[in-house]
Design a protein around this motif. Structure first.
Motif, PDB file in Angstrom:
ATOM      1  N   GLY A 102       0.799  -1.213   0.000  1.00  0.00           N
ATOM      2  CA  GLY A 102       0.000   0.000   0.000  1.00  0.00           C
ATOM      3  C   GLY A 102       0.830   1.262   0.000  1.00  0.00           C
ATOM      4  N   PHE A 103       0.137   2.356  -0.281  1.00  0.00           N
ATOM      5  CA  PHE A 103       0.717   3.688  -0.257  1.00  0.00           C
ATOM      6  C   PHE A 103      -0.177   4.585   0.584  1.00  0.00           C
ATOM      7  CE2 PHE A 103       2.211   1.752  -4.139  1.00  0.00           C
ATOM      8  CZ  PHE A 103       3.519   2.198  -4.279  1.00  0.00           C
ATOM      9  N   LEU A 104       0.447   5.410   1.417  1.00  0.00           N
ATOM     10  CA  LEU A 104      -0.279   6.427   2.185  1.00  0.00           C
ATOM     11  C   LEU A 104       0.389   7.757   1.845  1.00  0.00           C
ATOM     12  CD1 LEU A 104      -1.228   6.176   5.980  1.00  0.00           C
ATOM     13  CD2 LEU A 104      -1.280   8.244   4.598  1.00  0.00           C
ATOM     14  N   ALA A 140       3.218   5.275  -9.380  1.00  0.00           N
ATOM     15  CA  ALA A 140       3.120   4.205  -8.379  1.00  0.00           C
ATOM     16  C   ALA A 140       1.875   3.364  -8.590  1.00  0.00           C
ATOM     17  CB  ALA A 140       3.127   4.808  -6.975  1.00  0.00           C
ATOM     18  N   ILE A 141       0.761   4.025  -8.895  1.00  0.00           N
ATOM     19  CA  ILE A 141      -0.494   3.295  -9.098  1.00  0.00           C
ATOM     20  C   ILE A 141      -0.412   2.431 -10.355  1.00  0.00           C
ATOM     21  CG2 ILE A 141      -2.942   3.621  -9.660  1.00  0.00           C
ATOM     22  CD1 ILE A 141      -2.824   6.081  -7.740  1.00  0.00           C
ATOM     23  N   LYS A 142       0.285   2.908 -11.378  1.00  0.00           N
ATOM     24  CA  LYS A 142       0.479   2.096 -12.581  1.00  0.00           C
ATOM     25  C   LYS A 142       1.379   0.902 -12.293  1.00  0.00           C
ATOM     26  CE  LYS A 142       1.117   3.748 -16.647  1.00  0.00           C
ATOM     27  NZ  LYS A 142       1.679   4.495 -17.796  1.00  0.00           N
ATOM     28  N   ALA A 143       2.418   1.109 -11.485  1.00  0.00           N
ATOM     29  CA  ALA A 143       3.365   0.037 -11.188  1.00  0.00           C
ATOM     30  C   ALA A 143       2.790  -0.991 -10.212  1.00  0.00           C
ATOM     31  CB  ALA A 143       4.655   0.623 -10.617  1.00  0.00           C
ATOM     32  N   PHE A 144       1.904  -0.541  -9.309  1.00  0.00           N
ATOM     33  CA  PHE A 144       1.311  -1.423  -8.294  1.00  0.00           C
ATOM     34  C   PHE A 144      -0.212  -1.284  -8.351  1.00  0.00           C
ATOM     35  CE2 PHE A 144       5.541  -0.271  -6.798  1.00  0.00           C
ATOM     36  CZ  PHE A 144       6.096  -1.505  -6.480  1.00  0.00           C
ATOM     37  N   PRO A 145      -0.848  -1.791  -9.407  1.00  0.00           N
ATOM     38  CA  PRO A 145      -2.279  -1.539  -9.612  1.00  0.00           C
ATOM     39  C   PRO A 145      -3.183  -2.129  -8.548  1.00  0.00           C
ATOM     40  CG  PRO A 145      -1.460  -3.190 -11.156  1.00  0.00           C
ATOM     41  CD  PRO A 145      -0.264  -2.611 -10.493  1.00  0.00           C
ATOM     42  N   TYR A 146      -2.717  -3.124  -7.813  1.00  0.00           N
ATOM     43  CA  TYR A 146      -3.556  -3.759  -6.795  1.00  0.00           C
ATOM     44  C   TYR A 146      -3.306  -3.219  -5.388  1.00  0.00           C
ATOM     45  CZ  TYR A 146      -4.515  -7.208 -10.447  1.00  0.00           C
ATOM     46  OH  TYR A 146      -4.892  -7.833 -11.616  1.00  0.00           O
ATOM     47  N   ALA A 147      -2.342  -2.339  -5.220  1.00  0.00           N
ATOM     48  CA  ALA A 147      -2.004  -1.843  -3.883  1.00  0.00           C
ATOM     49  C   ALA A 147      -3.130  -0.993  -3.305  1.00  0.00           C
ATOM     50  CB  ALA A 147      -0.715  -1.017  -3.948  1.00  0.00           C
ATOM     51  N   ALA A 148      -3.206  -0.966  -1.982  1.00  0.00           N
ATOM     52  CA  ALA A 148      -4.144  -0.074  -1.285  1.00  0.00           C
ATOM     53  C   ALA A 148      -3.548   1.334  -1.305  1.00  0.00           C
ATOM     54  CB  ALA A 148      -4.348  -0.551   0.145  1.00  0.00           C
ATOM     55  N   VAL A 149      -4.271   2.295  -1.857  1.00  0.00           N
ATOM     56  CA  VAL A 149      -3.752   3.654  -2.026  1.00  0.00           C
ATOM     57  C   VAL A 149      -4.758   4.663  -1.480  1.00  0.00           C
ATOM     58  CG1 VAL A 149      -2.930   5.399  -3.659  1.00  0.00           C
ATOM     59  CG2 VAL A 149      -2.500   2.976  -4.119  1.00  0.00           C
ATOM     60  N   ALA A 234     -10.475  -9.124  -6.395  1.00  0.00           N
ATOM     61  CA  ALA A 234     -11.653  -9.054  -5.527  1.00  0.00           C
ATOM     62  C   ALA A 234     -11.619  -7.830  -4.623  1.00  0.00           C
ATOM     63  CB  ALA A 234     -11.764 -10.318  -4.684  1.00  0.00           C
ATOM     64  N   LEU A 235     -10.425  -7.403  -4.249  1.00  0.00           N
ATOM     65  CA  LEU A 235     -10.292  -6.294  -3.301  1.00  0.00           C
ATOM     66  C   LEU A 235     -10.246  -4.921  -3.974  1.00  0.00           C
ATOM     67  CD1 LEU A 235      -7.644  -7.661  -0.758  1.00  0.00           C
ATOM     68  CD2 LEU A 235     -10.109  -8.047  -0.827  1.00  0.00           C
ATOM     69  N   MET A 236     -10.443  -4.866  -5.279  1.00  0.00           N
ATOM     70  CA  MET A 236     -10.264  -3.617  -5.999  1.00  0.00           C
ATOM     71  C   MET A 236     -11.366  -2.595  -5.740  1.00  0.00           C
ATOM     72  SD  MET A 236      -7.432  -3.470  -7.681  1.00  0.00           S
ATOM     73  CE  MET A 236      -7.648  -2.283  -9.017  1.00  0.00           C
ATOM     74  N   GLN A 237     -12.533  -3.029  -5.292  1.00  0.00           N
ATOM     75  CA  GLN A 237     -13.616  -2.086  -5.052  1.00  0.00           C
ATOM     76  C   GLN A 237     -13.854  -1.918  -3.556  1.00  0.00           C
ATOM     77  OE1 GLN A 237     -16.870  -4.083  -7.134  1.00  0.00           O
ATOM     78  NE2 GLN A 237     -17.693  -4.842  -5.214  1.00  0.00           N
ATOM     79  N   MET A 238     -14.528  -0.820  -3.202  1.00  0.00           N
ATOM     80  CA  MET A 238     -14.871  -0.591  -1.801  1.00  0.00           C
ATOM     81  C   MET A 238     -15.887  -1.632  -1.337  1.00  0.00           C
ATOM     82  SD  MET A 238     -13.605   2.080  -0.037  1.00  0.00           S
ATOM     83  CE  MET A 238     -14.915   2.722   1.020  1.00  0.00           C
ATOM     84  N   PRO A 239     -15.764  -2.162  -0.114  1.00  0.00           N
ATOM     85  CA  PRO A 239     -16.786  -3.077   0.407  1.00  0.00           C
ATOM     86  C   PRO A 239     -18.142  -2.369   0.498  1.00  0.00           C
ATOM     87  CG  PRO A 239     -14.837  -3.060   1.818  1.00  0.00           C
ATOM     88  CD  PRO A 239     -14.690  -1.923   0.867  1.00  0.00           C
ATOM     89  N   ARG A 240     -19.173  -2.989  -0.007  1.00  0.00           N
ATOM     90  CA  ARG A 240     -20.518  -2.417   0.062  1.00  0.00           C
ATOM     91  C   ARG A 240     -21.213  -2.879   1.330  1.00  0.00           C
ATOM     92  NH1 ARG A 240     -22.957  -4.502  -5.367  1.00  0.00           N
ATOM     93  NH2 ARG A 240     -24.873  -3.825  -4.323  1.00  0.00           N
TER      94      ARG A 240
END
Length: 321
Positions: A102-104, A140-149, A234-240
């Motif tokens: 992830g990235f913060l 960074a988002i392109k290099a790590f498309p699945y990371a939590a950002v 599966a984790l790419m979207q916000m939990p509904r």
């Protein structure tokens, strides 16, 4: 924290100005409570692209300027164009950063902001602007498309923060799985994440389940890669909330036969209060954990959904935005 949890510590890239060094353009640092809370539980790598390319601290502000189909980083006060230096820095970091969960980022920064960063039509004062991403954050988002950002501002919202932490720690556990030595480890991992995956994407949860079952008898390396990709997707979207409620119902269903009518009503009433946002998800998670203890229910107790990230990180504060 046991050895397994240590092995699964999230690897988190954090903007250095968020409590580590006074490296903002104005020579200041920003104390961020979440970053401080995270320190014992994650492996932090700090970056400050503008300081790291030699702009100094304090420094005159830089801005992003759209020129044709390119975005350039310029310093209006000096007329300097530091686009090349920033791209070189990005290339170095891309090579050095590995296994990032992830990235913060510092919000609105022309280098680090992951959203609502101003991209100007020129370097002249008063020029119009559109919203985009900071130059480093975009790469960074392109290099790590699945990371939590996320940025520190958005994480002051309770629901965004909770979803971010759930995803960050799940991705770290997945990295541990990628070193698995058997197909049974994948099956066990999936079983313990069933309710968590249900919160994010129910169909993708079923896709993960089919892969974990390995009816096609894939070689272990191929099986791990296929499962890890499906899990990350599966984790790419916000939990509904509707998905979370469904997961809670599933967990409740595993133990409901052992409850009397008053206990069932207590849980279902609490579920409706959660639906109406009168109680937090943690209230329902604690109820389910109490049933795990009471009935010694190993399967429900194995669910990471009941404690998806360390309890010490739970904070009710909410910006309301």
């Amino acid at each position: 924290m046991n050895d397994l949890e240590n092995a699964c510590k999230p690897r988190l890239v954090v903007s250095r100005c968020l409590g580590f060094e006074p490296c903002r353009y104005n020579g200041q640092t920003i104390t961020d409570d979440l970053v401080e809370s995270l320190k014992p539980f994650v492996e932090i790598i700090t970056i400050c692209p503008e300081a790291d390319i030699g702009l100094g601290t304090p420094r005159q502000p830089v801005r992003l300027v759209q020129q044709g189909d390119q975005v350039r980083m310029v310093q209006p006060s000096s007329g300097a164009d530091v686009t090349g230096a920033m791209h070189a820095y990005i290339d170095r970091q891309r090579a050095e950063l590995t296994e990032i969960d992830g990235f913060l980022f510092k919000g609105r920064s022309p280098s680090c902001g992951p959203s609502v960063v101003k991209i100007y039509s020129s370097d002249l004062k008063g020029s119009s602007a559109i919203k985009g991403m900071g130059m480093f954050a975009h790469a960074a988002i392109k290099a790590f498309p699945y990371a939590a950002v996320e940025d520190e501002g958005r994480l002051k919202n309770f629901q965004i923060r909770e979803a971010y932490l759930m995803r960050l720690f799940a991705l770290a556990r997945l990295r541990g799985l990628e070193r698995a030595s058997s197909a049974s480890a994948i099956s066990t991992f999936h079983a313990s994440h069933k309710l968590l995956l249900m919160c994010y994407h129910q169909e993708q949860m079923r896709v993960c389940g089919r892969i974990a079952a390995n009816h096609e008898k894939l070689p272990l390396q191929d099986l791990v890669q296929a499962y890890a990709t499906a899990f990350r997707e599966a984790l790419m979207q916000m939990p509904r909330q509707s998905n979370i409620i469904n997961a809670l119902f599933h967990g409740f269903g595993w133990i409901s036969e052992g409850l009397n009518s008053a206990e069932k009503k207590l849980f279902l009433d609490a579920l409706e209060e959660y639906r109406d946002e009168r109680v937090t998800l943690a209230t329902l998670q604690h109820l389910l954990k109490s049933y795990v203890i009471r009935f010694d229910h190993d399967y429900l107790g194995s669910q990471h959904f009941l404690e998806p990230y360390p309890r010490a990180l739970f904070e009710l504060s909410d910006s309301g935005r």
